[in-house]
Structures are given as C-alpha cells and as structure tokens.
Enzyme design. Sequence first.
Site, PDB file in Angstrom:
ATOM      1  N   HIS A  54       1.448   1.675 -15.197  1.00  0.00           N
ATOM      2  CA  HIS A  54       1.590   1.830 -13.739  1.00  0.00           C
ATOM      3  C   HIS A  54       1.230   0.540 -12.995  1.00  0.00           C
ATOM      4  O   HIS A  54       2.051   0.027 -12.228  1.00  0.00           O
ATOM      5  CB  HIS A  54       0.767   3.039 -13.277  1.00  0.00           C
ATOM      6  N   HIS A  78      -5.470  -2.752  -9.345  1.00  0.00           N
ATOM      7  CA  HIS A  78      -5.647  -1.993  -8.099  1.00  0.00           C
ATOM      8  C   HIS A  78      -6.311  -0.634  -8.266  1.00  0.00           C
ATOM      9  O   HIS A  78      -6.876  -0.110  -7.318  1.00  0.00           O
ATOM     10  CB  HIS A  78      -4.306  -1.860  -7.347  1.00  0.00           C
ATOM     11  N   GLU A  82     -11.232   2.635  -8.259  1.00  0.00           N
ATOM     12  CA  GLU A  82     -11.057   4.044  -7.947  1.00  0.00           C
ATOM     13  C   GLU A  82     -11.078   4.925  -9.204  1.00  0.00           C
ATOM     14  O   GLU A  82     -11.680   5.988  -9.219  1.00  0.00           O
ATOM     15  CB  GLU A  82      -9.726   4.214  -7.191  1.00  0.00           C
ATOM     16  N   ASP A  83     -10.434   4.465 -10.277  1.00  0.00           N
ATOM     17  CA  ASP A  83     -10.201   5.352 -11.423  1.00  0.00           C
ATOM     18  C   ASP A  83     -10.990   5.017 -12.694  1.00  0.00           C
ATOM     19  O   ASP A  83     -10.890   5.731 -13.678  1.00  0.00           O
ATOM     20  CB  ASP A  83      -8.701   5.370 -11.781  1.00  0.00           C
ATOM     21  N   ASP A 145       2.385   0.481  -4.847  1.00  0.00           N
ATOM     22  CA  ASP A 145       1.718   1.551  -5.600  1.00  0.00           C
ATOM     23  C   ASP A 145       2.387   2.888  -5.281  1.00  0.00           C
ATOM     24  O   ASP A 145       2.756   3.658  -6.164  1.00  0.00           O
ATOM     25  CB  ASP A 145       0.237   1.560  -5.196  1.00  0.00           C
ATOM     26  N   ASP A 265      29.891   9.579  11.103  1.00  0.00           N
ATOM     27  CA  ASP A 265      29.753   8.140  10.836  1.00  0.00           C
ATOM     28  C   ASP A 265      28.717   7.897   9.741  1.00  0.00           C
ATOM     29  O   ASP A 265      27.616   7.459   9.973  1.00  0.00           O
ATOM     30  CB  ASP A 265      29.430   7.334  12.107  1.00  0.00           C
TER      31      ASP A 265
HETATM   32 MN    MN Z   1      -2.058   3.243  -8.317  1.00  0.00          MN
END
Ligand code: MN
Length: 715
Positions: A54, A78, A82-83, A145, A265
């Site tokens: 990812h 990134h 967080e993870d 992301d 259109d």
């Molecule tokens: Mn991510």
Amino acid sequence: MTENRPRFLISDLCAFLDAYLSAEQIREVYRAYLFGAEAHEGQWRKSGEPYIYHPIAVARLLAGMRMDYKCLMAALLHDVIEDTDTAREQLVAAFDEEIAELVDGVSKLTQIDFRTREEAQAASFRKMMLAMTKDIRVILIKLADRLHNMRTLGVMAPATCRRVSRETLEIYAPIANRLGLYDIRVELEELGFAHYWPWRYRILERALSRAHETHTRLMEEVATALRERLEQAGIPGAVSGRRKHSYGIYLKMRDKKRPFSDVVDVFAFRVIVAEVDTCYRVLGLAHNLYRPMPGRFKDYIAIAKSNGYQSLHTVLLGPQGLPIEIQVRTEDMQHIADKGIAAHWMYKSDHGGGNPQVLAADWLRNLSEMQRGYGDSVEFLEHVKVDLFPDEVYVFTPRGRILVLPKGATVVDFAYAIHSDVGNSCVAARIDRHLAPLRTVLHNGQTVEIINTPGGTPNPVWLKFVVTGKARVNIRSYLKNLQRREAEDLGQRLLDAELKNFGLAWRHLPGERLQRYLIASNLTSAEQLLADIGLGNRMPALVARRLAVESLDEAGGKPRPETETGQPPRFPIRGTEGMVVNFARCCRPIPGDGVVGIFSPGKGIVIHRQECRNLGDFQRQGDKWLDVEWAAEPGVDFSTEIRIEAGNRRGVLATVATAIAEMGSNIENIQSHEKDGVSASLDFLLTVQDRRHLARIIRRLRAIPLVMRILRMSR
Ligand code: MN
C-alpha cells in the site's frame, strides 16, 4: 493502471524515479522503504497482500506527480505512526524532522473521525483538514493514500465501503478539486460514486455506454469535421473526444431533477493548440461549423477558475441536434487542468525546485495574478487562500458540531460562541477530556466541553484574552448591567447614610418631593439617581441636603444638626460591593487600616489608606471625600503587597512561599529583584483577611533565618 496491479514492487518505483531523481535521492527513498517494510512486517491488507504494498502504491502515485524525494519517503512511511508502534522520535532519529513532521501530519488527519459528524458540515471539515496542515505535501500524501484505498475498497465490508465512499465524495474529492488535481478528483468521484450508490452507478454506466455506442459514428463525424476545419485554417492542434464522467452527470441529473434521457450533453471534445490567441480562432471555427447554443459559452481563459483552470467552453448543436461540448485550450492550460498544484510543482522541480511552502504560496500568487482585475473572481480566490492558509481554528463541540473561531480563540470565546448563557456561567473546560482553564487557546481538531456553574459570572479579566466580538460584547454588557445594579445598591446605602442626618430614610421619602427633585435634576427615574450616586457622579451629601430641605420646608421643620453626636457617621465598607467600590492599587488597604473613600466619577468609590501619599492630589476637592470605615465583618479576602529582603540563596523563595501558604494566604503575584550578590528583594502580592492576619504572616516570615527585612508596600 499500473499502480493498481498487485505486486507493484519497490524496484518498479525506483526504476520510475530514475527519470527525475538523483541516485542518492533514490537511495534515500529505498532506505525509507526498508524502514517501512520492517515496521509493517507481519501486517497484511484485507486483499491478502503484504501491507507494504500500500505505501509503495501511494508513493508511486506521488511519483507520478513528480513529488520531491522527501515527500515520497514520507509516503512510504505514512502509516507507521498510526498502524505500527513506531514513534515520531524514531523517525526523527532515522531520518529527519521534515520527514517526521510529514508523517505525523498525515497521521493527525487520519485520526479525525468523520463518522459521527453532521453532513452539512463537510465544508468545515475540508477547511479543518487544510487548517491542520502546515505543509501542503501532507494533503497530497493523504489524497494519494485515499485514492489507493478507494481503488482497493472492494474487499471491505459494505458498511465500511459506504462510509469511506461518502467521506471521499464529501471531503477528499472537493479538496482535490480545490487544488486543481483533476485526475485525482475524477477518479475519487467515480470510485466513490460506484461504491456509495452501486446500483445507480451501474444503471448510469450502462446508459452512458449505450449512448456512446449509438453515437460512435456521430462522434467520429464531429471529430473529423473539427480536424478538417483546423487543417483548412492551417492551425496545428489535437482533437479528442470523450464521454463525461458519470458522477458529474449524476449530480446534474440530481440537481436539475432530470432523467437521463434529458441529460444529453454527455460528450465533450477537447481541442489543444499552442497559443492562447489561437484558442479564440478555434472557437470561431467551431461556431461556424455547428450552431452554438445560446448562453453556454464560457471564457475561463480571461477569468480562470479559482483552482487555476483555464479553457474556453462552448456547447454546439451537433449532427441530429445532439449537444456537444467543446473545450479549447493550450498545452500549458491542459497540463494545469489535469495536475493543478502538482503541475506547478513539476515545473518548479524541473527548474531547481523549492521549499513546499514557498511553492504553495507561489501557486496561489500565480492564481491571483491570473485573476487580477476580475472583480467576481476575487471572492473565489479568497476562498482558496482561506482554505490553504486559514486564520481560523476548527473545533468540535462534544456532540461533534464544528465551530469555526478566529485564530487565538480561547475557551471563553468558544463558550460564548455556543450561547451567551454558556459564556456567562463558564468556569473551566475539558479539552479532549483534559481539564483546562478558561484562558487556554484552542487548536484545530480539539473537542471542547464547557464546564458551567449556576453561580458563575463573567470576570473583567476575560476581556484581556478573548478575541471574538461576540464574547467581548457579551462580557461588557453583562458587566455593565452588573455594575449598574451594584451602583444602585451602593447609591442607596450612601444616600440613606446621608439622609439619616436629617432624620430621613430613602424608603420613606415623600414621593412628590422625590419626583420634583428628579425632574429638576434631569433624571428619568429614582434608580438612575441611585446609580448616579453609586458611580460617583453625584455627591450623596448634596443630594440628601436638597431632598431634606424640600421635605423639611414642607414639614416646616429644621434639619437635624450633623454634629449631634460630635462626629458624622462613617460609611461602612464590606468589600462585597462589587465593581463600584475599588481598593487603590497604590496602597492596597486591608481591614484594620485607617481608610478614606474618594468619589471617582463613572467608577464609584476608591478606598485608600489614610497615609497614602496619592491622597494629596485630592486635597482641594473636599466634596470628593467620603468618610468610610470597615464593616464589622468584611465578607472577602483583600489583596495587599509586602516586600521581603532576604539572603540571596537558592530555595529562599520556595521557603517563603511555603510559609505564606501555610498561613492561609494565597500568593497572587511575585516579583523578585536581585539587589546585589548577597541579598534579593521579593515583592509578594497576597491575600489576607485583615491587619491581624497580615501581622501573623509577617511574624511567621521573620522567623525564617534568611529573611532580613519585611515591609508593607505603598507606591
Ligand atoms: Mn494509508
């Protein structure tokens, strides 16, 4: 698309980077990859791929926008804060502050929870995201992301799909649009649409492809006709036809409440030429070829869109009466139309690059130059500016409503923004569940809960730190009302004390007398008279005499001599009178001190110590003086100031402060001046009940060996 394919590897990324980064920069990118791969080791995406795929895909998207190598490194990292259990400090140590700041910025955006928020507030959310971002690259990483997550959204549970899609449509696609990132915006919208309304999307797609098939021959006819006209005129240019994207068509159907058969259109042709003035010639040719539809021509070259988009737009009635949109622009404009701020970036990085903030500001400046002189577009531009570099903070109420406040706003501003009653009775706040004082300055994304007490009232000190007009006006008007009530109370007490000398009382004054006096003095009410006395604008002795003389005339009596008891009675001071009785800051009187009062017009009474040297100023204004004394039991503590000279040793301040606190006094302020190497002088502003209390404190302080001298201050 390449980046969509599973197993897009770091080697592919590095090979791609070869086109615009140096070998050393690519090595750094690779180093970031190694760090990320190790941090995410053992983590898998829902799709069954190793997690690191990812971040690689996100970095690849940004590489497509020719972002600088630090941005790509941050993209590879990134999700580590967080993870994984990686801390910001580790990123600083392994890389640098810039990378850590970028990754941290992305994590902060990730942490905002949109789920519970109201739909109508999407605009505030977008602003908040931009406001939280000091570096525009954070937004670009976040958009990449999100785009990759949207591309791989299919594996998620339906509820997650819907939530993420709604966020994408409401928050991320509009941000991409603001920044002119057309490609990203369109893809986000198409994916969001497909996942949020899968059924509507499928039907619309089917109708669109059917229309496309039906009209293929017509489309080719139009393209050929356009090319021929260009050739005849000797204008080199590229003509391409395409179907418009389905989300745009869906919105048009929804907003105009029209069925698909009415939205005809759906085809657009793009003509790209070299020069700006050629664009207008091409427009003329097109208008000659087919009849233009009235009112559909737009000159976005003269007046660019707020995100920098430039082009000529017109709609023609094509073969069989089919409406066809034609867009004419230069290659440069095409580049900007696709890539927006990123195009600016690419150009700059090809020419030596620059600091991202400078680049973002530069881009804005370009926009403003492009739009200079066009009144209508100034407002658009202001929006972009506000969005990118806002002077506002965005904070949440406990229920998730967003409040927009000016930068520097405090808890008190927040409280008044909710309701004036909330402001008037606030005493503290919980910011992100932590207790915080009223003067705390708020920051983006915080959740603020106001703590109120029924007895809480605005404090004049608040006026020193609030920044919103609403708070200021409310505090002022509350204090003014309060002051007026306090002035009336004090006025009545003062007047009663004087009336007593004539054997009268305010409550028992003959109504007619009072009325006559009010009219003669230009006063509209008895309350106004009392307030006027309380505020020091009218001397109670004079008012009492005039009221008494009139009354006594009527009764035919004589005023009772003031000196009946040898001395006129003194006016008792409690300290609870409020704003209309003030204690002079020069001498800071406390109960037990001999005191005098001075009428101060508009403010009430100021109490000084009898020996205060500033009283000299009032020597010749006898009518301003008021004989006062301390009431038997003053209701509050009083502030006073003492100076302590002590040996200049470490810890002396702490020892003295502890002793004062032990004596039941609060220290409100300390100032220390070093006299010489040997001794220091410390000025304490502290609270005491009265002179006896102060004397006990001083006795206690004298017992401290280092303390040499103590004196009560008077300035
Ligand atoms: Mn991510």
